[in-house]
Design an enzyme around this catalytic site. Structure first.
Site, PDB file in Angstrom:
ATOM      1  N   ARG A 193      24.128  29.168  -9.461  1.00 17.19           N
ATOM      2  CA  ARG A 193      24.468  30.570  -9.161  1.00 17.19           C
ATOM      3  C   ARG A 193      25.491  31.100 -10.168  1.00 17.19           C
ATOM      4  NH1 ARG A 193      19.878  30.235  -6.815  1.00 17.19           N
ATOM      5  NH2 ARG A 193      19.878  29.233  -4.775  1.00 17.19           N
ATOM      6  N   ARG A 207      15.408  19.068 -10.349  1.00 16.97           N
ATOM      7  CA  ARG A 207      16.524  19.066  -9.402  1.00 16.97           C
ATOM      8  C   ARG A 207      16.872  17.668  -8.894  1.00 16.97           C
ATOM      9  NH1 ARG A 207      15.029  23.202  -4.811  1.00 16.97           N
ATOM     10  NH2 ARG A 207      17.221  22.843  -4.237  1.00 16.97           N
ATOM     11  N   LYS A 210      21.381  16.752   0.130  1.00 18.42           N
ATOM     12  CA  LYS A 210      20.165  17.420   0.571  1.00 18.42           C
ATOM     13  C   LYS A 210      18.950  16.829  -0.144  1.00 18.42           C
ATOM     14  CE  LYS A 210      20.662  21.405  -2.576  1.00 18.42           C
ATOM     15  NZ  LYS A 210      20.986  22.838  -2.672  1.00 18.42           N
ATOM     16  N   HIS A 211      17.773  16.858   0.513  1.00 15.45           N
ATOM     17  CA  HIS A 211      17.398  17.550   1.748  1.00 15.45           C
ATOM     18  C   HIS A 211      16.913  16.498   2.736  1.00 15.45           C
ATOM     19  CE1 HIS A 211      16.761  20.351  -1.635  1.00 15.45           C
ATOM     20  NE2 HIS A 211      17.179  21.306  -0.795  1.00 15.45           N
ATOM     21  N   HIS A 218      10.020  26.470   0.944  1.00 11.61           N
ATOM     22  CA  HIS A 218      10.385  27.881   0.824  1.00 11.61           C
ATOM     23  C   HIS A 218       9.187  28.771   1.154  1.00 11.61           C
ATOM     24  CE1 HIS A 218      13.736  26.274  -1.601  1.00 11.61           C
ATOM     25  NE2 HIS A 218      14.360  27.392  -1.269  1.00 11.61           N
ATOM     26  N   ASP A 246      18.864  23.914   6.202  1.00 10.87           N
ATOM     27  CA  ASP A 246      18.426  24.729   5.076  1.00 10.87           C
ATOM     28  C   ASP A 246      18.193  26.135   5.638  1.00 10.87           C
ATOM     29  OD1 ASP A 246      17.688  25.423   2.509  1.00 10.87           O
ATOM     30  OD2 ASP A 246      16.288  23.761   2.266  1.00 10.87           O
TER      31      ASP A 246
END
Length: 416
Positions: A159, A224, A254-255, A267, A338
């Site tokens: 981010r 990731r 995670k996850h 998602h 999540d």
């Protein structure tokens, strides 16, 4: 009244007080004693009335104290919520979340999902001002600091990205392939200092999924994951966490119980790993890092595994959270969901029902990211109301909610 009369009066008072537990004998015996001792009937009646009034007041006070309802549960402390805007001033949504609803935490995004428009982060100075103002507002309205979270894994999921003026960061896969654990810790320490300066105190990372499926679209192909080797995942995740802790930034594994074997991205919709999961391998990083005391929090996945629970995905599964995470892995810290607005949940459960089910399953913090093209400004308010109704109806245990609040309080105490 003379001294002798006063002494007798006190004797009657003590006698009447001693017999107050027998409602039938009490008035009669009290009056008889007064007559025997030569106390006028009027004085005896007064004594009797005095005892009744005093005892009545005591009983009333005790009853009132017993009937006084306990303070309401701070349900909103369990919410980690996304919002729109880049500053506090003039932002009515933030005023409502922080001061009226009193959510426990906020999550920052660089861009709005679906549109790609700027959401919360424009640059270093702006985000520092935003988080500083948020913490000041939280102290003023709620008397405690906020969790301010963001996903900063490195690589594609950052981010605080180069687009808004931050330095580039290597992806977890690159760090894992390099095999230099000291370099991973150094990189994490540098990243953590940047997060700290930005006012982000909870990094929703590292990903400890094992890259079981090389074509996995959720975490593996995006770089990731650290590795397909669970021991390498453990080593680099440990280094990453230690680097974060150097700057006082909390982390999240995670996850859980593992997303690295799936063929779909949760998602986007329902994600079934029943036939692809390799539970022994995928649980290994969680087990090792929890045992080492390095799990500030654990984020659940919205993956469905009929071998663990034939009804619900992991986030909503009491068996998966309570039996596997709490029982098999002996984890007693914060479990965070999540995003409850992701396709795997939103397409099959309403937000309110999902929130209640997740809490009942043993999840402590409910993530409502609000980072899609459809934003509901009342989502947090609706979730708090749904949880409150479920407690009143007996479908959600009050003790379960108190347990979640206690875990969140313990984690908040670690904020520096």
């Amino acid at each position: 009244m003379g001294s002798m009369s006063w002494s007798l009066y006190r004797s009657v008072l003590r006698f009447c007080h001693a017999f107050r537990g027998n409602p039938r004998a009490f008035p009669r015996d009290c009056m008889r004693l007064g007559a025997t001792l030569g106390i006028p009937r009027v004085a005896a009646v007064a004594t009797l009335l005095l005892v009744v009034i005093v005892e009545g007041c005591a009983v009333t006070a005790e009853t009132a104290a017993a009937r006084k309802p306990p303070p309401p549960l701070p349900v909103a402390e369990l919410l980690l919520v996304g919002f729109g805007g880049t500053q506090v001033e003039g932002n009515e949504e933030l005023q409502s979340l922080v001061c009226d609803i009193k959510v426990g935490g906020l999550i920052l995004f660089e861009r709005q999902g679906g549109t790609g428009e700027p959401r919360n982060i424009l640059g270093p100075e702006q985000v520092h001002q935003l988080t500083s103002d948020l913490q000041a507002l939280a102290m003023k309205c709620a008397g405690r600091p906020l969790f301010i979270a963001a996903d900063n894994e490195g690589g594609l999921v950052m981010r605080l990205s180069t687009r808004v003026g931050y330095l580039p960061t290597p992806a977890p896969r690159a760090l894992g392939e390099a095999g230099d654990v000291a370099a991973t810790e150094l990189e994490a320490r540098r990243m953590a200092a940047t997060l700290r300066e930005a006012g982000i105190n909870w990094n929703l990372a590292p990903v400890v999924d094992v890259a079981v499926n090389p074509l996995n679209p959720a975490v593996v192909t995006l770089g990731r994951t650290f590795s397909s080797d669970p021991d390498r995942v453990i080593a680099h995740a440990r280094a990453f966490i230690l680097g974060m802790h150097e700057a006082g930034v909390l982390t999240s594994l995670k996850h859980f119980p593992g997303h690295g074997s799936s063929r779909r991205d949760s998602h986007l919709g329902f994600t079934d790993v029943s036939d692809t999961a390799r539970l022994r391998i995928e649980l290994a990083p969680f087990r090792a890092l929890i045992a080492a005391g390095l799990a500030d929090s654990v984020m659940t996945a919205h993956v469905f595994n009929r071998g663990l629970d034939p009804w619900d995905p992991a986030t909503l599964s009491r068996f998966t959270v309570q039996r596997v995470l709490r029982g098999w892995l002996h984890y007693d810290g914060v479990a965070v969901s999540d995003d409850l607005l992701m396709g795997a949940i939103a397409q099959h459960y309403g937000l309110e029902d999902a929130a209640v089910l997740a809490l009942g399953a043993g999840v402590d913090v409910l993530l409502i990211a609000q980072n899609s093209d459809k934003v509901d400004d009342r989502a947090a308010e609706r979730v708090v109301a749904a949880i409150t109704r479920a407690i009143a109806a007996g479908t959600l245990s009050e003790s379960r909610v108190r347990e979640a609040v206690a875990r969140v309080d313990t984690l908040r105490a670690k904020l520096k």
